[in-house]
Design a protein around this motif. Sequence first.
Motif, mmCIF file in Angstrom:
data_model
loop_
_atom_site.group_PDB
_atom_site.id
_atom_site.type_symbol
_atom_site.label_atom_id
_atom_site.label_comp_id
_atom_site.label_asym_id
_atom_site.label_seq_id
_atom_site.Cartn_x
_atom_site.Cartn_y
_atom_site.Cartn_z
ATOM 1 N N GLY A 20 20.979 -6.364 -3.260
ATOM 2 C CA GLY A 20 21.470 -5.257 -4.132
ATOM 3 C C GLY A 20 20.239 -5.231 -5.097
ATOM 4 N N LEU A 21 19.183 -5.507 -4.767
ATOM 5 C CA LEU A 21 17.952 -5.452 -5.798
ATOM 6 C C LEU A 21 16.736 -4.549 -4.934
ATOM 7 C CD1 LEU A 21 17.655 -9.119 -6.561
ATOM 8 C CD2 LEU A 21 18.350 -7.427 -7.957
ATOM 9 N N ALA A 22 15.958 -3.942 -5.500
ATOM 10 C CA ALA A 22 14.779 -3.082 -4.945
ATOM 11 C C ALA A 22 13.288 -3.371 -5.398
ATOM 12 C CB ALA A 22 15.102 -1.496 -5.382
ATOM 13 N N ASP A 23 13.209 -4.025 -6.549
ATOM 14 C CA ASP A 23 11.934 -4.432 -7.022
ATOM 15 C C ASP A 23 11.255 -5.396 -6.418
ATOM 16 O OD1 ASP A 23 9.518 -4.473 -8.545
ATOM 17 O OD2 ASP A 23 10.634 -4.787 -10.365
ATOM 18 N N PHE A 24 10.213 -5.225 -5.562
ATOM 19 C CA PHE A 24 9.197 -6.412 -4.946
ATOM 20 C C PHE A 24 8.258 -6.758 -6.018
ATOM 21 C CE2 PHE A 24 11.342 -4.587 -1.143
ATOM 22 C CZ PHE A 24 11.578 -5.746 -0.624
ATOM 23 N N GLY A 25 8.126 -6.080 -6.949
ATOM 24 C CA GLY A 25 7.200 -6.888 -8.363
ATOM 25 C C GLY A 25 5.647 -6.140 -7.592
#
Length: 146
Positions: A20-25
């Motif tokens: 449910g996350l999208a930010d790989f940093g």
Amino acid sequence: MTAYTLDFDDVVRQARENTGLADFGGDDLLDAFRVLVPALNAEADLTQEGGAARRANLVRALSNRLRLQDAINRHPAILDEPILGPVMIVGLPRSGTTKLHRVIAADPGMHFTDTADHFYVIEGEVVLVLESGDVVLRAGDMGICR
């Protein structure tokens, strides 16, 4: 025998869907995977079974990165914490972790064990890949290695 073809976009989509996350940093990890996936397709001669296993490993690695970045985004002070020890070496299979362990262990100022004795999950999930099957540990769970 039909070869298995990995799809970069599918692997990234699955990791994002799982967490449910999208930010790989940043793009560093994705850039590496953009090289790795075509190389696996061209050079690894993946069977259906081997390809499915490799896909699961790639999804797991990307999912872990998403969870790590989420923890950093929610608690940015994590990055200001000094790392005094212990040093734990973890990584994907065949990524050089054993070699790194041996190099570090050669320093007479370092103490090492053959395995971790135990660990405690503070936040998120840890997937243990065991011969008997995967086990998911969540916050508050402890693992013991023998």
